[in-house]
Design a protein around this motif. Structure first.
Motif, PDB file in Angstrom:
ATOM      1  N   GLU A 142      36.542  94.249  59.111  1.00 58.02           N
ATOM      2  CA  GLU A 142      37.129  95.091  58.051  1.00 58.02           C
ATOM      3  C   GLU A 142      38.642  94.955  58.032  1.00 58.02           C
ATOM      4  O   GLU A 142      39.249  94.918  56.952  1.00 58.02           O
ATOM      5  CB  GLU A 142      36.713  96.545  58.255  1.00 58.02           C
ATOM      6  CG  GLU A 142      35.287  96.837  57.834  1.00 58.02           C
ATOM      7  CD  GLU A 142      34.923  98.297  57.940  1.00 58.02           C
ATOM      8  OE1 GLU A 142      34.146  98.785  57.099  1.00 58.02           O
ATOM      9  OE2 GLU A 142      35.405  98.964  58.879  1.00 58.02           O
ATOM     10  N   ARG A 143      39.256  94.885  59.198  1.00 55.83           N
ATOM     11  CA  ARG A 143      40.709  94.696  59.242  1.00 55.83           C
ATOM     12  C   ARG A 143      41.104  93.340  58.666  1.00 55.83           C
ATOM     13  O   ARG A 143      42.105  93.227  57.937  1.00 55.83           O
ATOM     14  CB  ARG A 143      41.203  94.835  60.686  1.00 55.83           C
ATOM     15  CG  ARG A 143      41.120  96.240  61.245  1.00 55.83           C
ATOM     16  CD  ARG A 143      41.908  96.386  62.537  1.00 55.83           C
ATOM     17  NE  ARG A 143      41.309  95.638  63.635  1.00 55.83           N
ATOM     18  CZ  ARG A 143      40.382  96.135  64.456  1.00 55.83           C
ATOM     19  NH1 ARG A 143      39.924  97.366  64.282  1.00 55.83           N
ATOM     20  NH2 ARG A 143      39.916  95.401  65.460  1.00 55.83           N
ATOM     21  N   LEU A 144      40.324  92.323  58.972  1.00 56.87           N
ATOM     22  CA  LEU A 144      40.605  90.991  58.425  1.00 56.87           C
ATOM     23  C   LEU A 144      40.440  90.980  56.911  1.00 56.87           C
ATOM     24  O   LEU A 144      41.281  90.442  56.177  1.00 56.87           O
ATOM     25  CB  LEU A 144      39.678  89.958  59.067  1.00 56.87           C
ATOM     26  CG  LEU A 144      39.904  89.675  60.561  1.00 56.87           C
ATOM     27  CD1 LEU A 144      38.780  88.826  61.117  1.00 56.87           C
ATOM     28  CD2 LEU A 144      41.250  88.979  60.772  1.00 56.87           C
ATOM     29  N   TRP A 145      39.358  91.575  56.408  1.00 55.27           N
ATOM     30  CA  TRP A 145      39.122  91.600  54.965  1.00 55.27           C
ATOM     31  C   TRP A 145      40.218  92.378  54.241  1.00 55.27           C
ATOM     32  O   TRP A 145      40.656  91.971  53.162  1.00 55.27           O
ATOM     33  CB  TRP A 145      37.750  92.216  54.678  1.00 55.27           C
ATOM     34  CG  TRP A 145      36.609  91.398  55.223  1.00 55.27           C
ATOM     35  CD1 TRP A 145      36.608  90.052  55.441  1.00 55.27           C
ATOM     36  CD2 TRP A 145      35.321  91.874  55.644  1.00 55.27           C
ATOM     37  NE1 TRP A 145      35.398  89.647  55.961  1.00 55.27           N
ATOM     38  CE2 TRP A 145      34.588  90.728  56.091  1.00 55.27           C
ATOM     39  CE3 TRP A 145      34.709  93.116  55.669  1.00 55.27           C
ATOM     40  CZ2 TRP A 145      33.278  90.846  56.568  1.00 55.27           C
ATOM     41  CZ3 TRP A 145      33.409  93.232  56.144  1.00 55.27           C
ATOM     42  CH2 TRP A 145      32.705  92.100  56.581  1.00 55.27           C
ATOM     43  N   ALA A 146      40.676  93.464  54.846  1.00 57.27           N
ATOM     44  CA  ALA A 146      41.729  94.272  54.220  1.00 57.27           C
ATOM     45  C   ALA A 146      43.028  93.479  54.091  1.00 57.27           C
ATOM     46  O   ALA A 146      43.831  93.719  53.168  1.00 57.27           O
ATOM     47  CB  ALA A 146      41.966  95.542  55.031  1.00 57.27           C
ATOM     48  N   SER A 147      43.247  92.528  55.004  1.00 55.26           N
ATOM     49  CA  SER A 147      44.475  91.716  54.947  1.00 55.26           C
ATOM     50  C   SER A 147      44.267  90.396  54.203  1.00 55.26           C
ATOM     51  O   SER A 147      45.152  89.552  54.196  1.00 55.26           O
ATOM     52  CB  SER A 147      44.986  91.447  56.365  1.00 55.26           C
ATOM     53  OG  SER A 147      44.032  90.730  57.114  1.00 55.26           O
ATOM     54  N   GLY A 148      43.082  90.233  53.599  1.00 51.85           N
ATOM     55  CA  GLY A 148      42.829  89.049  52.781  1.00 51.85           C
ATOM     56  C   GLY A 148      42.342  87.828  53.527  1.00 51.85           C
ATOM     57  O   GLY A 148      42.290  86.734  52.953  1.00 51.85           O
ATOM     58  N   VAL A 149      41.970  87.981  54.799  1.00 46.74           N
ATOM     59  CA  VAL A 149      41.490  86.846  55.588  1.00 46.74           C
ATOM     60  C   VAL A 149      40.033  86.573  55.241  1.00 46.74           C
ATOM     61  O   VAL A 149      39.210  87.489  55.174  1.00 46.74           O
ATOM     62  CB  VAL A 149      41.632  87.121  57.096  1.00 46.74           C
ATOM     63  CG1 VAL A 149      41.013  85.983  57.912  1.00 46.74           C
ATOM     64  CG2 VAL A 149      43.090  87.304  57.462  1.00 46.74           C
TER      65      VAL A 149
END
Length: 435
Positions: free
Chosen positions: A378-385
């Motif tokens: 979720e942290r990665l998706w929130a930063s566009g990864v």
């Protein structure tokens, strides 16, 4: 309901067990069914964005399933999960009337069903006949039943040796084919004396199983104990690998007119033969090796077309320290990197991104998707990864593992993302266990 629907069929286990010359027993057979028949099936979630129905073994994590679709901006498709009687997905569907009724409901209103599968097996043709009996037009994305033999033939390592005699651009390492123990011991002695190391290959293996690298005087006990090894066997020179290249591979789509698509890959292997991870895309290989692999892909793809083969196949190679490219085997099926190629096509990023797919990322005992894995992604998706857990079914196994994939402009960046995921998941899980 759209007129054409894909039925996604990750039939890895039955594909691996389909050959009448391969008689896996005991732990080897159980591992193929457990790993190929459940764990790896979940990669098929990423194969396509077309209107589709997924055939998946029961037991997948529904929260994971919804989350990865949301991260990709897709609506989750319907899933059919037959009762797991044999562990072979299509066979179980053919024996499960209730699952067939669910599938028929999901296909109601459509006119044509396209079967998108790992590879052809006899049960695939029975499934196609059943669907046609429901009044549907059925298209296979692979070889027709008439030319099924070509799939069996190309999947045998002998095919590489045959084709190398016919195609000037295809090289294989020096070798001997042996048919009994006396010949095997003699051939290994000759090859190790000549080259220092030899590689013993069964004609049919999975992810490096059925292959043994041996030095002079080395033990052949693995051949005796592992049911992947059945005669005849191929004993070849072990090619020293070029530094910093990995093992080149290529996914090839073979159509009526020859090669229709080529996807470059670079495999990471352990002990010279055990498959562990793959980078997929334009940056997967140095340019000089990419050019050599592309040439081999077109030569072998055209030869396969002439034998009647259609659909995806994968060619595995070794980049030699002598600067030559050697073909080691053809897999007449979708490869383990199919989900990476599918994502590149979905994004229209075949020339812009490279993906790094890792298939056995260890996680601590007690890891769960919701508590430990989901927050990391979720942290990665929130930063566009662009990174995803491609299967989480193995978190409950005695040696828990997950599979992950990450995309970036270069292979090095994609591998860095995966390394960060490894570091992030394990401490989170360990902390959870401590509490």
């Amino acid at each position: 309901m759209p007129g054409v629907i894909e039925l996604i069929i990750p039939n890895q286990a039955e594909y691996f067990l389909r050959n009448p010359a391969l008689h896996l027993t005991g732990e080897q057979r159980e591992e193929v069914i457990r790993f190929g028949g459940t764990y790896e099936c979940e990669h098929s979630v990423f194969w396509s964005t077309n209107p589709r129905v997924l055939l998946l073994p029961a037991g997948y994590d529904a929260e994971w399933f919804d989350d990865v679709h949301a991260a990709l901006g897709l609506q989750p498709p319907p899933v059919v999960s037959p009762d797991a009687r044999s562990g072979l997905l299509v066979r179980d569907l053919l024996q499960d009337g209730a699952a067939q009724a669910v599938l028929r409901k999901h296909l109601s209103g459509c006119v044509q069903v396209n079967l998108t599968m790992t590879g052809p097996t006899p049960d695939i043709y029975l499934l196609a006949a059943m669907l046609r009996g429901w009044g549907l037009t059925v298209e296979l994305d692979g070889v027709t039943e008439e030319h099924y033999w070509s799939s069996l033939y190309l999947d045998s390592k002998v095919s590489c040796l045959d084709l190398a005699r016919q195609l000037p651009g295809v090289l294989v390492s020096d070798g001997l084919i042996v048919d009994n123990w006396t010949e095997l011991e003699g051939a290994v002695g000759v090859m190790t004396a000549r080259y220092g190391r030899a590689i013993v290959r069964s004609l049919h293996g999975v992810a490096g199983n059925g292959t043994l690298v041996v030095k002079g005087g080395g033990s052949l006990d693995t051949v005796a104990k592992d049911s992947f090894f059945t005669f005849p066997l191929v004993v070849q020179e072990f090619i020293e690998h070029a530094a910093d290249v990995g093992c080149p591979a290529v996914d090839v789509l073979v159509g009526e007119d020859g090669v229709e698509d080529v996807v470059l890959c670079s495999l990471t292997v352990e002990d010279g033969h055990l498959f562990r991870s793959v980078n997929v895309g334009q940056d997967a290989l140095p340019a000089v090796w990419a050019e050599r692999v592309d040439q081999v892909a077109h030569e072998l793809g055209t030869a396969a077309r002439d034998l009647g083969y259609r659909g995806w196949m994968c060619v595995d190679c070794v980049a030699g320290a002598d600067e030559k490219l050697y073909v080691t085997e053809i897999n007449a099926r979708r490869s383990g990197s199919t989900h990476a190629g599918g994502l590149l096509r979905q994004w229209g990023a075949e020339r812009d991104l490279t993906l790094s797919a890792h298939f056995m990322v260890p996680v601590p005992e007690g890891t769960t998707y919701r508590e430990h894995i989901k927050p990391v992604f979720e942290r990665l998706w929130a930063s566009g990864v662009r990174a995803y857990p491609t299967t989480v079914r193995g978190v409950g196994w005695p040696d828990p593992i997950i599979a992950v994939i990450a995309a970036a402009p270069t292979a090095e960046e994609a591998e860095r993302i995966v390394a960060g995921i490894r570091e992030a998941v394990s401490p989170a899980a360990a902390s959870g266990n401590a509490s």
